[in-house]
Enzyme design. Structure first.
Site, PDB file in Angstrom:
ATOM      1  N   ARG A  66      33.503  36.837  49.348  1.00 44.49           N
ATOM      2  CA  ARG A  66      32.907  37.556  48.229  1.00 44.49           C
ATOM      3  C   ARG A  66      31.416  37.292  48.183  1.00 44.49           C
ATOM      4  O   ARG A  66      30.962  36.179  48.430  1.00 44.49           O
ATOM      5  CB  ARG A  66      33.523  37.112  46.896  1.00 44.49           C
ATOM      6  CG  ARG A  66      35.001  37.431  46.782  1.00 44.49           C
ATOM      7  CD  ARG A  66      35.546  37.033  45.439  1.00 44.49           C
ATOM      8  NE  ARG A  66      36.996  37.114  45.434  1.00 44.49           N
ATOM      9  CZ  ARG A  66      37.715  37.813  44.567  1.00 44.49           C
ATOM     10  NH1 ARG A  66      37.106  38.520  43.650  1.00 44.49           N
ATOM     11  NH2 ARG A  66      39.029  37.820  44.631  1.00 44.49           N
ATOM     12  N   SER A  81      37.266  43.310  43.673  1.00 43.07           N
ATOM     13  CA  SER A  81      38.293  42.884  42.738  1.00 43.07           C
ATOM     14  C   SER A  81      37.838  43.087  41.294  1.00 43.07           C
ATOM     15  O   SER A  81      37.492  44.182  40.889  1.00 43.07           O
ATOM     16  CB  SER A  81      38.681  41.436  43.025  1.00 43.07           C
ATOM     17  OG  SER A  81      39.813  41.040  42.284  1.00 43.07           O
ATOM     18  N   HIS A  82      37.800  42.012  40.509  1.00 41.39           N
ATOM     19  CA  HIS A  82      37.458  42.079  39.086  1.00 41.39           C
ATOM     20  C   HIS A  82      36.001  41.711  38.828  1.00 41.39           C
ATOM     21  O   HIS A  82      35.593  41.596  37.671  1.00 41.39           O
ATOM     22  CB  HIS A  82      38.347  41.114  38.302  1.00 41.39           C
ATOM     23  CG  HIS A  82      38.224  39.699  38.773  1.00 41.39           C
ATOM     24  ND1 HIS A  82      38.838  39.256  39.933  1.00 41.39           N
ATOM     25  CD2 HIS A  82      37.529  38.646  38.288  1.00 41.39           C
ATOM     26  CE1 HIS A  82      38.532  37.976  40.106  1.00 41.39           C
ATOM     27  NE2 HIS A  82      37.750  37.576  39.129  1.00 41.39           N
ATOM     28  N   LYS A  97      39.590  40.864  51.255  1.00 46.82           N
ATOM     29  CA  LYS A  97      40.841  40.119  51.175  1.00 46.82           C
ATOM     30  C   LYS A  97      41.600  40.361  52.474  1.00 46.82           C
ATOM     31  O   LYS A  97      41.661  41.505  52.961  1.00 46.82           O
ATOM     32  CB  LYS A  97      41.670  40.565  49.971  1.00 46.82           C
ATOM     33  CG  LYS A  97      41.002  40.256  48.643  1.00 46.82           C
ATOM     34  CD  LYS A  97      41.846  40.706  47.454  1.00 46.82           C
ATOM     35  CE  LYS A  97      41.156  40.364  46.137  1.00 46.82           C
ATOM     36  NZ  LYS A  97      41.924  40.804  44.950  1.00 46.82           N
ATOM     37  N   ASP A 105      42.941  45.652  36.926  1.00 44.63           N
ATOM     38  CA  ASP A 105      41.601  45.280  37.365  1.00 44.63           C
ATOM     39  C   ASP A 105      41.114  46.275  38.408  1.00 44.63           C
ATOM     40  O   ASP A 105      41.784  47.272  38.704  1.00 44.63           O
ATOM     41  CB  ASP A 105      41.569  43.834  37.857  1.00 44.63           C
ATOM     42  CG  ASP A 105      42.222  43.633  39.213  1.00 44.63           C
ATOM     43  OD1 ASP A 105      43.081  44.456  39.587  1.00 44.63           O
ATOM     44  OD2 ASP A 105      41.886  42.656  39.905  1.00 44.63           O
ATOM     45  N   ASP A 131      40.895  46.417  41.616  1.00 47.31           N
ATOM     46  CA  ASP A 131      41.635  46.723  42.842  1.00 47.31           C
ATOM     47  C   ASP A 131      43.146  46.673  42.672  1.00 47.31           C
ATOM     48  O   ASP A 131      43.882  46.727  43.650  1.00 47.31           O
ATOM     49  CB  ASP A 131      41.197  45.806  43.990  1.00 47.31           C
ATOM     50  CG  ASP A 131      41.614  44.355  43.789  1.00 47.31           C
ATOM     51  OD1 ASP A 131      41.676  43.895  42.636  1.00 47.31           O
ATOM     52  OD2 ASP A 131      41.866  43.666  44.806  1.00 47.31           O
ATOM     53  N   ASP A 180      45.432  44.373  41.524  1.00 47.90           N
ATOM     54  CA  ASP A 180      46.356  43.255  41.698  1.00 47.90           C
ATOM     55  C   ASP A 180      46.451  42.367  40.456  1.00 47.90           C
ATOM     56  O   ASP A 180      47.147  41.356  40.454  1.00 47.90           O
ATOM     57  CB  ASP A 180      46.028  42.421  42.942  1.00 47.90           C
ATOM     58  CG  ASP A 180      44.616  41.862  42.957  1.00 47.90           C
ATOM     59  OD1 ASP A 180      43.930  41.913  41.918  1.00 47.90           O
ATOM     60  OD2 ASP A 180      44.193  41.362  44.019  1.00 47.90           O
ATOM     61  N   ARG A 181      45.751  42.732  39.367  1.00 47.89           N
ATOM     62  CA  ARG A 181      45.868  42.038  38.083  1.00 47.89           C
ATOM     63  C   ARG A 181      46.376  43.012  37.022  1.00 47.89           C
ATOM     64  O   ARG A 181      45.849  44.126  36.909  1.00 47.89           O
ATOM     65  CB  ARG A 181      44.525  41.475  37.616  1.00 47.89           C
ATOM     66  CG  ARG A 181      43.982  40.329  38.432  1.00 47.89           C
ATOM     67  CD  ARG A 181      42.728  39.771  37.768  1.00 47.89           C
ATOM     68  NE  ARG A 181      42.185  38.637  38.504  1.00 47.89           N
ATOM     69  CZ  ARG A 181      41.394  37.723  37.967  1.00 47.89           C
ATOM     70  NH1 ARG A 181      41.066  37.791  36.694  1.00 47.89           N
ATOM     71  NH2 ARG A 181      40.935  36.727  38.693  1.00 47.89           N
ATOM     72  N   HIS A 239      47.841  38.145  37.864  1.00 49.04           N
ATOM     73  CA  HIS A 239      48.464  38.343  39.177  1.00 49.04           C
ATOM     74  C   HIS A 239      49.959  38.037  39.041  1.00 49.04           C
ATOM     75  O   HIS A 239      50.339  36.950  38.604  1.00 49.04           O
ATOM     76  CB  HIS A 239      47.863  37.388  40.212  1.00 49.04           C
ATOM     77  CG  HIS A 239      46.465  37.717  40.622  1.00 49.04           C
ATOM     78  ND1 HIS A 239      46.185  38.540  41.679  1.00 49.04           N
ATOM     79  CD2 HIS A 239      45.271  37.325  40.118  1.00 49.04           C
ATOM     80  CE1 HIS A 239      44.867  38.646  41.819  1.00 49.04           C
ATOM     81  NE2 HIS A 239      44.291  37.910  40.879  1.00 49.04           N
TER      82      HIS A 239
END
Length: 466
Positions: free
Chosen positions: A22, A110-111, A120, A244, A246, A248-249, A331
């Site tokens: 990241r 992501s977030h 990832k 989120d 992408d 995954d949350r 997650h």
């Protein structure tokens, strides 16, 4: 080889994290990083005889550029690339899993804020993290890459992925649901899902837009759920769901607009799963409430505490053969009927099925009120420079040991007291320290917050007010 990116490369020292890569575009992350990540990962795959990889990207403005450079690096490394295009991270995991690809890389921030991005990675059907990520840095610095002509082909899996998500829906009555996509990468998938699910569905901010014009797509932050809460209350919906950037949350609010945190969601999901799999192992991360662990045991499960981090949780699931896992951040990982990776869309479908099977007259808000009452904070996020955050945690551990305190050092410090517990850990995804406190009553919570603030004040120059 793409000559403009050079034949060897040094990644910025903050780019290679514990379980992903990241950075900030134009500061610590550039297209050259994506290219050399592709070259290094191709070399890693070729060493084990693999050459097939799925690649995807989220909707951030920088993701097309990074994805193009990544694919160039992979194909220069003699790989066969299947490009799934723009979509959520779990769709990339799904493509890599079902195609039995040697690897998978998702370009996603992501977030994190809009100017952040990253990658990832999965390899051989498992998470790719820790020293494996550091090894990519060593490969890039040496420039000792595998070479040869590769190729890239488009791969459309969105429709197939949607059908798989819907396959495990088992509700018995229609629901009214508000979905907040937050302009993230789940937009097109959510629109396809609600067209097939029974009941009435309203989707907020479904257009994929990497500027995130309405609110930031991180459902673990309460202020990002305000629009969803207001719409759920106004429409009389049964519940609201948020994602989120992408996918995954997962964030959840009940019909009264109250937030269900990740550990509360996990209690409800565990209760349903344990009917089919009594005694199943269920993992929660170190930030989870004591209520989860007590309730999981009471319901006949085997709860385990794990380190925070999607790759770390997935690895622990494989080691313990856990059927379900979850984090406070939202997650959720199912391995009973699904693949064991974190998929907020799949978790949403499973949750909807459970809510649509609650007894007549019982809704999600009523179920939530039946949980044992603890007083706790949400995640407390404390800005901290990348180069200092782990040093602060090490100092906290040393000080607690010297004081003879009772604490868990699995991931940072989780300190047990007569009032309850407080946590301090270093985020692996942001320049942050993360705290949380939980007590039996408000007075106890204030004492725990004071203890946490005192520790922080003694470990860093500036005092902290919680």
């Amino acid at each position: 080889m793409t000559a403009s990116y050079g034949d060897r490369h040094q990644f910025h020292p903050t780019l290679l994290r514990e379980y992903d890569l990241r950075g900030i575009m134009g500061e610590t992350l550039f297209a050259a990083d994506a290219y050399h990540l592709g070259r290094a990962f191709a070399t890693r795959m070729r060493k084990t005889g693999g050459d097939s990889i799925c690649v995807g990207r989220d909707g951030r403005l920088s993701s097309p550029e990074l994805c193009q450079a990544l694919i160039a690096g992979l194909t220069d490394g003699n790989c066969r690339v299947a490009d799934i295009g723009c979509g959520p991270t779990p769709m990339l995991y799904y493509a890599a899993k079902t195609r039995r690809a040697a690897g998978g890389i998702m370009v996603t921030g992501s977030h994190n804020p809009p100017d952040h991005n990253g990658f990832k990675i999965v390899f051989g059907g498992r998470p790719f993290f820790g020293d494996e990520i550091q090894e990519l840095g060593r490969l890039a610095a040496a420039g000792d890459y595998a070479a040869g002509p590769g190729r890239v082909t488009p791969l459309s899996v969105a429709d197939e992925y949607c059908r798989r998500l819907l396959a495990d829906y088992d509700g018995v009555r229609p629901l009214t649901v508000v979905w907040d996509v937050g302009n993230g990468a789940t937009g097109d998938i959510v629109k396809a899902l609600v067209a097939c699910l029974p009941g009435h569905h309203e989707v907020l901010y479904a257009t994929i837009d990497g500027t995130f014009p309405h609110h930031h797509p991180d459902p673990s932050v309460p202020q990002n759920l305000c629009d969803l809460q207001a719409r759920v209350r106004a429409s009389g919906a049964d519940l609201g769901l948020a994602f989120d950037g992408d996918g995954d949350r997962l964030g959840v609010v009940d019909g009264q607009g109250n937030i269900l945190w990740g550990d509360q969601m996990l209690v409800l999901l565990a209760k349903d799963l344990l009917k089919e799999l009594p005694g199943a192992t269920i993992i929660a991360d170190v930030k989870a409430s004591r209520v989860f662990f007590d309730e999981a045991r009471r319901m006949g499960g085997n709860p385990i505490m794990g380190r925070t981090g999607h790759s770390l949780i997935k690895n622990l699931m494989a080691e313990t053969k856990a059927a379900l896992a979850g984090e406070m951040s939202g997650h959720i990982f199912f391995a009973d009927h699904y693949y064991g990776f974190d998929d907020a869309l799949y978790a949403a479908v499973r949750l909807l099925g459970i809510v649509a099977r609650l007894p007549e007259g019982v809704d999600l808000a009523q179920w939530r009120r039946c949980l044992p009452v603890m007083v706790n904070t949400p995640e407390i996020r404390i800005p901290c420079p990348e180069e200092r955050k782990f040093q602060i945690i090490e100092k906290a551990q040393a000080r607690l040991r010297a004081a003879g305190a009772t604490f868990n050092d699995l991931d940072g410090v989780r300190v047990e007291t007569d009032d309850g517990w407080w946590l301090l850990r270093a985020s692996n995804t942001q320049a942050m320290l993360v705290g949380r406190c939980e007590a039996r009553d408000n007075k106890g919570l204030e004492r725990l917050k004071t203890q946490l603030a005192d520790y922080l004040g003694s470990l860093r120059p500036a005092s902290l007010e919680l």
